[in-house]
Design a protein around this motif. Structure first.
Motif, PDB file in Angstrom:
ATOM      1  N   ASN A   1      11.917  29.037  12.718  1.00 34.78           N
ATOM      2  CA  ASN A   1      12.908  27.814  12.111  1.00 34.78           C
ATOM      3  C   ASN A   1      12.409  26.265  12.107  1.00 34.78           C
ATOM      4  O   ASN A   1      12.614  25.087  11.710  1.00 34.78           O
ATOM      5  CB  ASN A   1      14.424  27.959  12.542  1.00 34.78           C
TER       6      ASN A   1
ATOM      7  N   ARG B   1       9.607  25.919  10.845  1.00 37.13           N
ATOM      8  CA  ARG B   1      10.073  25.327   8.757  1.00 37.13           C
ATOM      9  C   ARG B   1      10.264  24.043   9.058  1.00 37.13           C
ATOM     10  O   ARG B   1      10.198  23.377   7.495  1.00 37.13           O
ATOM     11  CB  ARG B   1      10.419  26.561   8.606  1.00 37.13           C
ATOM     12  N   PHE B   2      11.117  23.762   9.954  1.00 36.73           N
ATOM     13  CA  PHE B   2      11.807  22.140   9.125  1.00 36.73           C
ATOM     14  C   PHE B   2      10.544  21.059   9.460  1.00 36.73           C
ATOM     15  O   PHE B   2      11.180  20.146   8.562  1.00 36.73           O
ATOM     16  CB  PHE B   2      12.570  22.213  10.412  1.00 36.73           C
TER      17      PHE B   2
ATOM     18  N   ALA C   1       8.875  21.203   6.055  1.00 35.55           N
ATOM     19  CA  ALA C   1       9.265  21.071   5.234  1.00 35.55           C
ATOM     20  C   ALA C   1       9.871  18.774   5.298  1.00 35.55           C
ATOM     21  O   ALA C   1      10.252  18.645   4.216  1.00 35.55           O
ATOM     22  CB  ALA C   1      11.061  21.448   5.617  1.00 35.55           C
TER      23      ALA C   1
ATOM     24  N   ALA D   1      11.946  24.014   0.084  1.00 36.78           N
ATOM     25  CA  ALA D   1      13.078  25.181   0.945  1.00 36.78           C
ATOM     26  C   ALA D   1      11.819  26.487   0.719  1.00 36.78           C
ATOM     27  O   ALA D   1      11.504  27.211   1.672  1.00 36.78           O
ATOM     28  CB  ALA D   1      13.994  25.758   0.367  1.00 36.78           C
TER      29      ALA D   1
ATOM     30  N   PHE E   1      12.355  28.596   3.806  1.00 31.42           N
ATOM     31  CA  PHE E   1      13.419  29.280   3.761  1.00 31.42           C
ATOM     32  C   PHE E   1      14.034  30.544   2.645  1.00 31.42           C
ATOM     33  O   PHE E   1      13.608  30.038   1.525  1.00 31.42           O
ATOM     34  CB  PHE E   1      14.428  28.452   4.257  1.00 31.42           C
TER      35      PHE E   1
ATOM     36  N   ARG F   1      17.723  26.968  -0.601  1.00 28.11           N
ATOM     37  CA  ARG F   1      17.899  25.451  -0.280  1.00 28.11           C
ATOM     38  C   ARG F   1      19.105  24.956   0.743  1.00 28.11           C
ATOM     39  O   ARG F   1      18.479  24.370   1.144  1.00 28.11           O
ATOM     40  CB  ARG F   1      17.799  24.770  -1.521  1.00 28.11           C
TER      41      ARG F   1
ATOM     42  N   LEU G   1      17.923  25.352   4.204  1.00 25.81           N
ATOM     43  CA  LEU G   1      16.881  23.340   4.715  1.00 25.81           C
ATOM     44  C   LEU G   1      18.093  22.848   4.826  1.00 25.81           C
ATOM     45  O   LEU G   1      18.170  21.363   5.245  1.00 25.81           O
ATOM     46  CB  LEU G   1      16.374  23.336   3.659  1.00 25.81           C
TER      47      LEU G   1
ATOM     48  N   PRO H   1      17.977  17.192   2.840  1.00 23.02           N
ATOM     49  CA  PRO H   1      17.352  17.263   1.950  1.00 23.02           C
ATOM     50  C   PRO H   1      16.893  15.080   1.252  1.00 23.02           C
ATOM     51  O   PRO H   1      16.246  14.818   1.154  1.00 23.02           O
ATOM     52  CB  PRO H   1      17.113  18.067   1.669  1.00 23.02           C
TER      53      PRO H   1
END
Length: 240
Positions: free
Chosen positions: A184, A187-188, A191, A207, A212, A215, A218, A230
């Motif tokens: 995570n 991924r964060f 993103a 996302a 993810f 959405r 995220l 976001p």
């Protein structure tokens, strides 16, 4: 003039002369005593002046001693600060040396990985810090974490590690704790970059691109981590 009269006059004269002589003697003694007292007072005044001058001298010396003491304290404080700085510098140099060494090891491992020549036993014996740095490098270069179906087993197999070893290095790192937290985080971070670098992409597309499932995940992570949605993060200038 009869004899008794002469006698009385003689006695009076003697008494007057004696009185005059006595008065003169007493007066001279009094003058001596007065002069002696004056001299004594002058001596006392001079002694008091000397005492005052000595007190002033002592006060000045005390001030100088106090100033010297303060200077010594300042010098001692500066020396302590310099010792701390030197100690911190040595520590920083040691950490930098360790980081450079770890970087070299990771670079070698990455080069070996590309040639499929990694010694798996060597990986298992690496320190957690070095091995995690290598895992990071592999994750970033392949973007393996963008696969939403990753499991501990599949990640460990892809990296050539046992599940136990992979769990160990993630558990010992206070930032991640487990594979889910590690994925995570990766991924964060990706993103955040995509939201800035790819303004034409939808939030849903970003996302899914980073791994993810939707959405909403995220959205929740962005609100929790940076306090923005976001869309708000994308519209917020850098440095704000």
């Amino acid at each position: 003039m009869t004899g008794p009269a002469i006698l009385i006059i003689s006695i009076i004269i003697v008494l007057v002369v004696g009185f005059v002589l006595t008065f003169m003697y007493v007066n001279s003694q009094t003058n001596i005593i007065v002069k002696a007292n004056q001299h004594l007072m002058e001596s006392q005044m001079e002694l008091m002046e000397q005492n005052k001058r000595q007190e002033v001298t002592i006060d000045r010396q005390s001030e100088q001693i106090e100033i010297q003491h303060e200077r010594l304290e300042e010098q001692r404080s500066m020396m302590d600060s310099q010792k701390e700085q030197a100690s911190q510098l040595l520590q920083d140099l040691s950490e930098l040396k360790q980081q450079l060494w770890a970087k070299d090891v990771v670079a070698q491992l990455c080069a070996q990985a590309e040639d499929r020549q990694i010694d798996m036993k060597q990986l298992q014996s690496m320190s957690d810090e070095v091995l995690l740095a290598w895992v990071d490098e592999r994750m970033e270069s392949t973007r393996m974490f963008c696969d939403p179906d990753l499991t501990l087993k599949s990640v460990a197999k892809s990296l050539g590690l046992t599940q136990k070893r992979l769990q160990q290095i993630l558990k010992n790192d206070s930032q991640y704790k487990n594979l889910s937290g590690y994925l995570n985080e990766k991924r964060f971070q990706l993103a955040c970059r995509l939201l800035r670098d790819e303004p034409q992409w939808t939030i849903e597309a970003v996302a899914k691109e980073v791994g993810f499932s939707n959405r909403l995940m995220l959205h929740e992570m962005m609100k929790k981590r940076v306090g923005l949605t976001p869309a708000q993060y994308r519209d917020t200038p850098l440095g704000k």
